[in-house]
Design an enzyme around this catalytic site. Structure first.
Site, PDB file in Angstrom:
ATOM      1  N   LYS A 124       4.355  16.066  -2.087  1.00  0.00           N
ATOM      2  CA  LYS A 124       4.395  14.714  -2.655  1.00  0.00           C
ATOM      3  C   LYS A 124       5.504  14.668  -3.695  1.00  0.00           C
ATOM      4  O   LYS A 124       5.876  15.711  -4.246  1.00  0.00           O
ATOM      5  CB  LYS A 124       3.051  14.388  -3.330  1.00  0.00           C
ATOM      6  N   ASP A 164       5.526   5.625  -0.300  1.00  0.00           N
ATOM      7  CA  ASP A 164       4.198   5.499  -0.914  1.00  0.00           C
ATOM      8  C   ASP A 164       4.315   4.274  -1.829  1.00  0.00           C
ATOM      9  O   ASP A 164       5.185   3.412  -1.591  1.00  0.00           O
ATOM     10  CB  ASP A 164       3.834   6.777  -1.705  1.00  0.00           C
TER      11      ASP A 164
HETATM   12  P1  NDP Z   1       2.288  -0.551  -2.397  1.00  0.00           P
HETATM   13  O1  NDP Z   1       3.165  -0.291  -3.559  1.00  0.00           O
HETATM   14  O2  NDP Z   1       2.871  -1.176  -1.189  1.00  0.00           O
HETATM   15  O3  NDP Z   1       1.030  -1.428  -2.865  1.00  0.00           O
HETATM   16  C1  NDP Z   1       0.154  -1.075  -3.903  1.00  0.00           C
HETATM   17  C2  NDP Z   1      -0.507  -2.366  -4.336  1.00  0.00           C
HETATM   18  O4  NDP Z   1      -1.580  -2.109  -5.218  1.00  0.00           O
HETATM   19  C3  NDP Z   1       0.460  -3.281  -5.076  1.00  0.00           C
HETATM   20  O5  NDP Z   1       0.207  -4.592  -4.679  1.00  0.00           O
HETATM   21  C4  NDP Z   1       0.091  -3.046  -6.530  1.00  0.00           C
HETATM   22  O6  NDP Z   1       0.397  -4.124  -7.372  1.00  0.00           O
HETATM   23  C5  NDP Z   1      -1.397  -2.889  -6.401  1.00  0.00           C
HETATM   24  N1  NDP Z   1      -1.953  -2.196  -7.551  1.00  0.00           N
HETATM   25  C6  NDP Z   1      -1.416  -1.200  -8.295  1.00  0.00           C
HETATM   26  N2  NDP Z   1      -2.259  -0.812  -9.261  1.00  0.00           N
HETATM   27  C7  NDP Z   1      -3.369  -1.584  -9.111  1.00  0.00           C
HETATM   28  C8  NDP Z   1      -4.599  -1.667  -9.783  1.00  0.00           C
HETATM   29  N3  NDP Z   1      -4.880  -0.876 -10.814  1.00  0.00           N
HETATM   30  N4  NDP Z   1      -5.507  -2.565  -9.343  1.00  0.00           N
HETATM   31  C9  NDP Z   1      -5.258  -3.354  -8.295  1.00  0.00           C
HETATM   32  N5  NDP Z   1      -4.089  -3.328  -7.630  1.00  0.00           N
HETATM   33  C10 NDP Z   1      -3.167  -2.457  -8.025  1.00  0.00           C
HETATM   34  O7  NDP Z   1       1.594   0.828  -2.016  1.00  0.00           O
HETATM   35  P2  NDP Z   1       0.890   1.243  -0.663  1.00  0.00           P
HETATM   36  O8  NDP Z   1       0.189   0.093  -0.088  1.00  0.00           O
HETATM   37  O9  NDP Z   1       1.861   1.992   0.156  1.00  0.00           O
HETATM   38  O10 NDP Z   1      -0.162   2.309  -1.190  1.00  0.00           O
HETATM   39  C11 NDP Z   1      -1.452   1.935  -1.667  1.00  0.00           C
HETATM   40  C12 NDP Z   1      -2.341   3.163  -1.717  1.00  0.00           C
HETATM   41  O11 NDP Z   1      -2.448   3.742  -0.401  1.00  0.00           O
HETATM   42  C13 NDP Z   1      -1.856   4.298  -2.616  1.00  0.00           C
HETATM   43  O12 NDP Z   1      -2.985   4.993  -3.128  1.00  0.00           O
HETATM   44  C14 NDP Z   1      -1.116   5.207  -1.636  1.00  0.00           C
HETATM   45  O13 NDP Z   1      -1.020   6.547  -2.115  1.00  0.00           O
HETATM   46  C15 NDP Z   1      -2.047   5.117  -0.444  1.00  0.00           C
HETATM   47  N6  NDP Z   1      -1.456   5.481   0.832  1.00  0.00           N
HETATM   48  C16 NDP Z   1      -0.315   4.864   1.285  1.00  0.00           C
HETATM   49  C17 NDP Z   1       0.211   5.212   2.508  1.00  0.00           C
HETATM   50  C18 NDP Z   1       1.368   4.493   3.094  1.00  0.00           C
HETATM   51  O14 NDP Z   1       1.677   4.737   4.277  1.00  0.00           O
HETATM   52  N7  NDP Z   1       2.030   3.604   2.381  1.00  0.00           N
HETATM   53  C19 NDP Z   1      -0.377   6.296   3.313  1.00  0.00           C
HETATM   54  C20 NDP Z   1      -1.638   6.801   2.796  1.00  0.00           C
HETATM   55  C21 NDP Z   1      -2.113   6.412   1.586  1.00  0.00           C
HETATM   56  P3  NDP Z   1       1.765  -4.130  -8.223  1.00  0.00           P
HETATM   57  O15 NDP Z   1       2.865  -4.001  -7.217  1.00  0.00           O
HETATM   58  O16 NDP Z   1       1.679  -5.453  -8.876  1.00  0.00           O
HETATM   59  O17 NDP Z   1       1.685  -2.951  -9.164  1.00  0.00           O
END
Ligand code: NDP
Length: 445
Positions: A124, A164
């Site tokens: 990571k 991510d």
């Molecule tokens: P993104 O950056 O695309 O989206 C994350 C979202 O969550 C954003 O809208 C962000 O808002 C919001 N967010 C951040 N902090 C908070 C909080 N405390 N409460 C509510 N919403 C919050 O990331 P991903 O969708 O790619 O990833 C999301 C999760 O999934 C992470 O844990 C990641 O490690 C996991 N994951 C992702 C993978 C992938 O393929 N992308 C694969 C496997 C796991 P803002 O932008 O306003 O901060």
């Protein structure tokens, strides 16, 4: 193995890494019996070797903003374990990034990648850079500066990063461009690439799709399905978008999305143009949750609250680590939620998991449920190696098969004497055994 002793040592040696401690404890508690049944693991120092990353890199990332001001961020890559394949795991750009968070994510990645059935080790990386509010040119300059250091330690057979939080196709493009320029090579060094230059169809949707396939598999064990169910989703990013898309396809109604400052509740459901609008807002780099609620009459913004207070049949947290606490878990239980499936990595706090596991809610841990993203990254690597591109249907059907296989493996290793399935235990044991046996085969290194 005595879990408390291992944890005491780890916490003493590495104070100030709470997320990493949390992730290690959860795995150790699941595998303690297996370790004690296999004394050769202990004599080979297996656990001590497993909880220490192979190597950790930190580097300076200086970049210049549009006004000519110089900024310095910190870049990281944790190469955790490559017993079953090259290091593989995403890059996260977010101000909260630190070594504890990256070690927890890299550690989890080892077992998740092992569960996918594909040959990938765990790693990571990322930076404490805040992409929000930056111009496109600033993002490009930051990505280029980041790759000026990262390229020295990655390679298609060594370490293959992906996206991510804060790193999507655009960032992967800028990172890839700089890697290509530095090495004179067009190889599958990053996954999540654009479709015209080595990316795989379905990769952007894969994590969310996989979470929904896994949820459906869990429901099926109880003779249930997603059709007609009300679902609360958190986050507003890549994973949430994929999950919402597939949930709609399978006949469920999604009623929430969220950001760090609150959630949107939409009684009519989030479907059609609302899903497209999610993408538009995400691309804008600005605040997204409040404007989403402003755009649609049926949507309301609930400030500083978590979506888990909304009555739902199924909860799918897709935002970030530790976003669902014990109060949220109590709300879900009180509201007769039947299934909680983790889309994000470690979104549920340990106290919340404890409450959920004591209840009748079926619980799918992220390690298994969100493995579809990295699995499809593995499929992207396969296509790059073969220099060909599979169709959308082919990739989706392989993803579906992989999620089915992960579910079966969790059931096999997680079945309890009373016939219930402990998916946390199942995922940890299955992911661990493959890596542990590979480490034993390869000697003390
Ligand atoms: P993104 O950056 O695309 O989206 C994350 C979202 O969550 C954003 O809208 C962000 O808002 C919001 N967010 C951040 N902090 C908070 C909080 N405390 N409460 C509510 N919403 C919050 O990331 P991903 O969708 O790619 O990833 C999301 C999760 O999934 C992470 O844990 C990641 O490690 C996991 N994951 C992702 C993978 C992938 O393929 N992308 C694969 C496997 C796991 P803002 O932008 O306003 O901060």
């Amino acid at each position: 193995m005595n879990v408390d002793n291992v944890m005491l040592n780890l916490e003493k040696r590495l104070p100030g890494e709470p997320e990493y401690h949390q992730a290690v404890r959860e795995v150790l508690e699941s595998i303690v019996d297996i370790c004690n049944q296999n004394p050769h693991f202990e004599s080979a120092g297996l656990i001590e070797r497993l909880i220490e990353p192979d190597r950790v890199f930190t580097f300076k990332v200086p970049w210049v903003d549009d006004e000519g001001n110089v900024h310095v961020n910190r870049g990281y890559r944790v190469q955790f374990n490559n017993a079953i394949g090259p290091y593989k795991g995403g890059l996260r750009f977010h101000p909260s990034v630190n070594i504890s968070i990256l070690k927890f994510l890299g550690f989890e990645q080892i077992f998740k990648n092992s569960l996918t059935t594909l040959p990938m080790g765990g790693g990571k990386g990322g930076s404490d850079f805040q992409p929000k509010g930056k111009s496109d040119k600033e993002i490009m300059r930051f990505c280029q500066a980041f790759m000026l250091e990262l390229w020295k330690i990655i390679g298609p057979e060594t370490d293959v990063p992906a996206g991510d939080i804060g790193v999507g196709t655009r960032e992967i493009g800028y990172l890839y461009g700089m890697y290509k320029k530095l090495t004179h090579e067009h190889t599958g060094i990053l996954t999540g690439k654009g479709l015209n230059w080595g990316g795989s169809l379905i990769r952007p949707e894969a994590t969310g799709f996989g979470v929904v396939y896994f949820t459906n598999e869990m429901l099926a064990t109880k003779g249930l399905s997603l059709k007609g169910k009300t679902v609360a989703v958190s986050g507003f990013g890549n994973v949430a978008w994929g999950a919402v898309t597939k949930l709609n396809e399978l006949g469920a109604k999604v009623v929430t999305l969220s950001g760090p400052d609150g959630y949107v509740f939409d009684e009519e459901g989030i479907y059609g143009r609302k899903i497209d609008y999610m993408l538009e807002l995400r691309a804008s780099n600005e605040d997204i949750v409040q404007p989403f609620a402003d755009e649609f009459e049926s949507a309301v913004f609930v400030k500083d609250k978590h979506p888990w207070e909304v009555k739902c049949d199924i909860a799918i947290p897709c935002a970030t680590q530790n976003e669902l606490n014990s109060e949220d878990a109590s709300n879900l239980i009180g509201n007769k939620c039947i299934c909680l499936c983790e889309g994000a990595n470690m979104p549920c706090m340990p106290e919340a998991i404890e409450l959920i596991r004591q209840s009748d809610i079926i619980f799918g841990p992220g390690k298994a449920a969100n493995a579809g993203g990295v699995a499809t990254s593995g499929l992207e690597m396969s296509q790059n190696s073969m220099k060909l591109m599979w169709t959308k249907d082919e990739v989706d059907s392989r993803l579906h098969q992989i999620m089915h296989a992960i579910h079966q493996t969790c059931v096999k290793h997680g079945i309890t004497p009373d016939g219930k399935v402990d998916y946390v235990k199942g995922a940890n044991i299955a992911g661990f055994l493959k890596v542990a046996n590979a480490m034993i085969d390869q000697g003390i290194i």
